[in-house]
Design an enzyme around this catalytic site. Sequence first.
Site, short mmCIF file in Angstrom:
data_model
loop_
_atom_site.label_atom_id
_atom_site.label_comp_id
_atom_site.label_asym_id
_atom_site.label_seq_id
_atom_site.Cartn_x
_atom_site.Cartn_y
_atom_site.Cartn_z
N LYS A 1 -70.21 34.91 -42.44
CA LYS A 1 -69.41 35.04 -43.68
C LYS A 1 -69.29 33.71 -44.42
O LYS A 1 -69.50 32.64 -43.86
CB LYS A 1 -68.04 35.63 -43.34
CG LYS A 1 -68.18 37.12 -43.08
CD LYS A 1 -66.91 37.89 -43.17
CE LYS A 1 -67.24 39.39 -43.05
NZ LYS A 1 -66.07 40.21 -42.80
N ARG B 1 -67.69 41.99 -34.49
CA ARG B 1 -68.75 42.62 -35.29
C ARG B 1 -69.71 41.51 -35.72
O ARG B 1 -69.31 40.62 -36.46
CB ARG B 1 -68.13 43.32 -36.49
CG ARG B 1 -69.11 44.04 -37.41
CD ARG B 1 -68.35 44.72 -38.55
NE ARG B 1 -69.25 45.36 -39.48
CZ ARG B 1 -69.91 44.74 -40.45
NH1 ARG B 1 -69.75 43.45 -40.65
NH2 ARG B 1 -70.71 45.41 -41.26
C1 7PJ Z 1 -66.59 43.82 -42.20
C2 7PJ Z 1 -66.91 45.15 -42.18
C3 7PJ Z 1 -65.50 43.36 -41.38
C4 7PJ Z 1 -65.26 45.62 -40.64
C5 7PJ Z 1 -68.21 44.13 -43.55
C6 7PJ Z 1 -70.21 41.43 -43.83
C7 7PJ Z 1 -69.57 42.11 -44.98
N1 7PJ Z 1 -66.27 46.06 -41.40
N2 7PJ Z 1 -67.93 45.34 -43.04
N3 7PJ Z 1 -64.88 44.30 -40.64
N4 7PJ Z 1 -67.42 43.18 -43.05
N5 7PJ Z 1 -64.59 46.48 -39.86
O1 7PJ Z 1 -70.71 42.02 -42.89
O2 7PJ Z 1 -70.23 40.18 -43.92
O3 7PJ Z 1 -65.11 42.19 -41.36
S1 7PJ Z 1 -69.45 43.90 -44.75
#
Ligand code: 7PJ
Length: 303
Positions: free
Chosen positions: A247, A281
Site C-alpha cells: 500500500k 491479506r
Molecule cells: C483491502 C481489501 C483491505 C480488505 C483492498 C489493495 C487495495 N479488502 N481490498 N482489506 N484492500 N478486506 O489491495 O491494496 O485492506 S484493495
Amino acid sequence: MKSAFPLSAECAIPSLFSLPISPMYLRSYLHCGKFKLDLSRPLVMGIVNVTPDSFSDGGQHLQCAAALVHAHQLIADGADIVDIGGESSRPGAQPVSIQEELDRVLPIIEGLHDMPVPISIDTCKPEVMEAAIAAGAQMVNDINALQDPAAMSVVAASPVAVCLMHKRGNPQTMQAQPHYQDVVAEVSEFLRERIAAAEMAGIERKRIVIDPGFGFGKTLEHNLVLLRELSKLGELGMPVLAGLSRKSMLGALTGQDVGDRLAASVAAALIAVQRGAGIVRVHDVRATVDALKVLNAVKGESV
Ligand code: 7PJ
C-alpha cells in the site's frame, strides 16, 4: 497445525489464572462455508486481482488462465484463503459494471472450486456476491461492510464468512482530506455497529471478520495509529484482518515504488500479527508465510 485447545472453541477456556483472556481463546475458528479455519495461528489471505487498472499486478492476470496459475501458486506457497477481486478499489479507480465484474471473477472462482482452501470474493455488489457464492466462494470480502441491505441479505442467506471493512468515502473521494477526532475509536465504533447489524440480519459471529481498512480514507498518520493500536480492535471479539501489502503508506515510508515494497509489506504483516491480527491479506504469500514461521517459532508454536 493443531489448535492448542482441541475442544470446541466455545468451551476451550484455559485456566483463568494462568493465561490472559484473549478473544482467540473464546472462539478460535472462522466458519467459512464448508471450511472451518483454525485461528490459533495467523492466516494468510493471498490476493488475486483480475482488474486491468489494479495498481500492483493489474493487467498481468487479465487472462483467466494466468489468474488461475497465480491462484494455484499462492496456494502452493501456503495461502490459507485466496481473495479474488474484479474491481479495483484503489484511490481514484473507476467503477465497473456488474456484468464486467462477473465476467472477470466467475471463471476464476469456478476454476478453483475444488481447492483445499476457501475462495473469497472481494466485491461490494450483491449480484456478484450471490453469483460468486453459487460458483463456490466461501467468503465475502466487502470493503463496504454490508451496508447495502441486499448484500447483507445475500450473506445472511448463505453459510459463507464475511469481512467487514471500515472505509471513509468511496474510491473516487476517499483521499480528500480524511479527518478523524480519534481514528481508532471511530473505526472501532463503526465496526461494532456493523457487527451488530450483521448479527441482527442472522450472520453468526463465528462467520465475521473485521478490518480497519488501511488506506481507505486515511492519512499516513491515521494508518500508523491504527496499526500501532490494532489490538484495540481485537477487543470487539472478532478476528482482525489487516491489509497492508504494497500500500501507498509503505511507499510513503520507504520511498519505494509499488513493485519494490516486498520487505516493507512483510514487515507490516508481521507487525499486524504481533498486534493481534488473525489474518493478513497479502500479495507476496511465500515471503509472508516464511516470516510468520519465524515469528511462530519464537512464540513457541508449531510451524
Ligand atoms: C483491502 C481489501 C483491505 C480488505 C483492498 C489493495 C487495495 N479488502 N481490498 N482489506 N484492500 N478486506 O489491495 O491494496 O485492506 S484493495
